[in-house]
Design an enzyme around this catalytic site. Structure first.
Site, PDB file in Angstrom:
ATOM      1  N   GLU A 147       0.778  -1.261   0.040  1.00 49.43           N
ATOM      2  CA  GLU A 147      -0.037   0.074  -0.126  1.00 49.43           C
ATOM      3  C   GLU A 147       0.914   1.257  -0.071  1.00 49.43           C
ATOM      4  O   GLU A 147       0.568   2.381  -0.755  1.00 49.43           O
ATOM      5  CB  GLU A 147      -1.024  -0.020   1.155  1.00 49.43           C
ATOM      6  N   HIS A 150       1.983   2.085  -3.402  1.00 52.72           N
ATOM      7  CA  HIS A 150       1.081   2.669  -4.190  1.00 52.72           C
ATOM      8  C   HIS A 150       1.265   4.231  -3.828  1.00 52.72           C
ATOM      9  O   HIS A 150       1.260   4.949  -4.898  1.00 52.72           O
ATOM     10  CB  HIS A 150      -0.442   2.362  -3.828  1.00 52.72           C
ATOM     11  N   GLU A 232      -0.441  -2.987  -9.779  1.00 52.64           N
ATOM     12  CA  GLU A 232      -0.311  -4.126  -8.773  1.00 52.64           C
ATOM     13  C   GLU A 232       0.869  -4.636  -8.591  1.00 52.64           C
ATOM     14  O   GLU A 232       1.661  -4.980  -7.680  1.00 52.64           O
ATOM     15  CB  GLU A 232      -1.471  -4.884  -8.717  1.00 52.64           C
TER      16      GLU A 232
END
Lengths: 489, 186
Positions: A147, A150, A232
């Site tokens: 996360e 990202h 991803e």
């Protein structure tokens, strides 16, 4: 090198962004031209761009809050779950984020997580209660690293921009196709009345517009999904590099996908943000083109094929081997300067050994803390969980009967105090922890003294915020949630 | 006239270009400094946690006086260390002492169940991780910065304004191996 990667990503993002913008402009122009061949094109173009600007402004100013609200995420403080906070901070340090992301918890048994943050300075990480319950420290670290990647790779930024573009295109195409459907012949009437434009040209224009309106959303969605999938993979690669431990993320992904629980608060719009598709699992098997996430088994396989290393180059090699393609997940200029990094050993962690019942109870306590419950340890050792709506000054311990003072009851209660203790033994498990049930006896009266004549808010005994307007003249107010009436003085 | 304008434009572009490089160098150097201070913050945090840990463990570990004393001493030494070399040696010793303490904790199930101890242990594990990650991040920043000041054309600016290469924060292999599992078990 990380910064190289970010720069490369930005360049690629820009190309895609421009492509999507062109698609949007063409669609706007064509649709406009159908309605008015002379000026309509420009007007359509302006409207399309206007729509895009409005959507962008909304999502930049409050998009994050909207998403968090939709996902029913609640911000938590470090004392609620120190380990989660520590893991987030570790990854913040590893990724060199300029500021600590806010931490949110979603009260849902399905394990999943997402990150938002158009700017790395102002970002947030949200995880579900189910994730905390299931994963050990290494796995949690892997998920949080994914996360945080990202955020640091500016994926959230790119996906927001691409998402807005996709949204605008879908909206315009939808509107146009509907308008043709509901007003048949309207375009023909326009065509006849239109001066200048030749009928043939007009007909071609309509054809082009229809084709664009059908194809543009499809193309835009395919581009969007392609970016999403690639992000991803890239975040997986970065997570492996940050944690130096690909196995943590791999086994976390396995656990998440094998849980097989759909996340209730996720929808089609928010689904691409999560680490694993939170909606139904069946589209995993469908063709790659239509899914927001790469198949989880494949991601796990790639992470496990990194042969004891943790650098980008090893990820790229594993990726090429598993996917049998030469397409680059990591731009080659980013690979050039990377060093070879050995993966670290697993940290011996209690998470896996911890029994399921105990960790489930821990998570229940966690969610109680998030929901404003107070914890009170009686002298006999029993830990009582007091709901926020509890308003009695003392509470009797269900085990030993000792009257304990309830911390922090602020609301003045008048009249008889009836502390109805329920739920003894009902919470299940029994050994050492009971929940004190709701104690709102109807005979209780509550009152609130107004401080002035302006807007005022106070909390009802159930915790609901009640607001008084300057025009409020009544003497009682009834809470919509619990139906308690509070006297206003 | 036109030629004059062109020359002026070229000068302006050139100056802007060099200013850009200079600012990038400053930014990178600040990033290195910031990464270094992060390490310091975490080391200090570890020093702060140790008294708490020792205090909690003392009550349970009657027979491990030496191990505990060793940790306390290593902490005192680490806090007094001045130079970077001394510091990294002292910190490595401290890590070693902590690792040994955590190994003997295995023999005290009561201690392992103590909530206070569990909390300190989580903090300590996390601090160890943070130290490792900030070192990782520091070394990455240094690599990037050093590359930049050695490569053309930024090396010209770097030489003119005395940007010097930063040192990597290396941990001696031996010391590193001594703390294989500081992420302790329960």
């Amino acid at each position: 090198m990380m910064w190289e990667l970010i720069r490369q990503n930005r360049r690629k993002s820009l190309v895609l962004f421009v492509g999507m913008a062109l698609l949007l402009s063409a669609l706007g122009y064509a649709v406009g031209a159908v309605f008015d061949p002379e000026h309509g094109g420009i007007i359509g173009l302006a409207l399309a761009i206007g729509l895009w600007i409005v959507l962008t402004l909304i999502s930049v100013s409050s998009g994050d809050d909207i998403i968090l609200k939709i996902s029913r995420a609640r911000e938590v403080t470090p004392d609620v779950h120190p380990r989660l906070f520590n893991v987030v901070e570790e990854m913040k340090i590893a990724a060199g984020l300029p500021a600590m992301p806010k931490v949110y918890i979603i009260d849902d048994p399905s394990p999943n997580a997402f990150a938002i943050g158009i700017k790395p300075e102002k970002s947030a990480v949200a995880v579900t209660a189910g994730l905390i319950e299931r994963l050990n420290r290494d796995e949690l670290q892997g998920v949080v690293a994914h996360e945080v990647s990202h955020i640091s790779n500016r994926d959230s930024q790119l996906m927001t921009v691409a998402g807005i573009m996709l949204g605008s295109i879908v909206l315009i195409a939808h509107f146009f196709l509907r308008s043709l459907w509901f007003v048949p012949g309207s375009s023909r009437r326009y065509r006849r009345g239109a001066p200048g434009g030749s009928p043939q040209l007009q007909l071609i224009m309509i054809g082009v517009a229809i084709v664009l309106a059908i194809l543009a959303p499809i193309f835009a969605r395919l581009i969007y999904l392609a970016i999403s999938r690639k992000r991803e993979y890239l975040a997986d690669a970065t997570a492996a590099q940050l944690t130096r431990y690909p196995e943590g993320l791999a086994s976390a992904l396995e656990k998440i996908s094998s849980a097989g629980l759909p996340l209730e608060s996720a929808n089609k719009v928010t689904a691409p943000m999560y680490i694993v598709n939170p909606l139904l699992k069946k589209d995993m098997k469908l063709s790659n083109l239509g899914s927001t996430h790469p198949p989880t088994e494949e991601r796990v396989k790639i992470l496990r094929s990194m042969a004891g290393r943790a650098d980008y180059r090893s990820y790229q090699r594993a990726f090429s081997k598993i996917k049998k393609t030469h397409s680059a997940i990591i731009p080659s200029s980013g690979l050039r300067k990377t060093k070879r990094l050995e993966a670290r050993e697993a940290s011996t962690d209690d998470g896996a050994a911890k029994n399921a019942k105990k960790s489930a109870r821990e998570v229940m306590d966690l969610m109680r803390a998030v929901n404003g419950y107070a914890f009170l340890v009686c002298a006999c050792g029993l830990k009582m969980k007091l709901p926020p709506e509890l308003s009695t000054p003392t509470i009797a311990c269900p085990k030993c009967g000792k009257e304990n003072e309830v911390p922090g009851v602020e609301l003045a209660t008048v009249g008889a105090v009836v502390g109805a203790v329920t739920g003894a033994g009902a919470a299940g498990g029994g050994e050492g922890s009971e929940t004190i049930g709701e104690s709102g006896a109807p005979s209780q009266r509550y009152e609130y003294v107004r401080k002035g004549t302006g807007w005022e808010t106070f909390s009802c005994a159930c915790g609901n915020r009640l607001q008084l307007s300057p025009a409020f003249r009544g003497s009682v107010i009834t809470c919509k949630l619990c139906n308690r009436t509070t006297t206003i003085k | 006239m036109v030629v004059g304008w062109i020359i002026l434009a070229l000068i302006v572009i050139g100056v802007a270009y060099f200013v850009g490089i200079y600012n990038a160098l400053v930014r990178l150097r600040n990033r290195v400094k910031n990464a270094w201070s992060q390490i310091d913050v975490q080391l200090k945090r570890r020093h702060d946690l140790i008294p708490n840990l020792v205090e909690t463990a003392k009550g349970y570990m009657k027979h491990e006086r030496e191990t505990l004393e060793e940790v306390t001493k290593a902490r005192t030494r680490a806090m007094g260390a001045g130079s970077v070399g001394e510091k990294s040696k002292a910190e490595a010793d401290l890590s070693g002492a902590l690792g040994r303490l955590m190994l003997v904790v295995e023999n005290y199930p009561d201690l392992k169940a103590n909530e206070n101890f569990l909390a300190v242990q989580e903090e300590l594990t996390s601090t160890e991780n943070k130290i490792a990650f900030s070192r990782q991040s520091y070394n990455d920043s240094v690599l990037f910065f050093n590359n930049k000041i050695q490569m053309f054309p930024s090396n010209i600016i770097a030489n003119t304004f005395n940007f010097t290469a930063e040192e990597f924060f290396e941990i001696e292999e031996a010391a590193e191996r001594e703390v294989p599992k500081v992420s302790f078990t329960t």
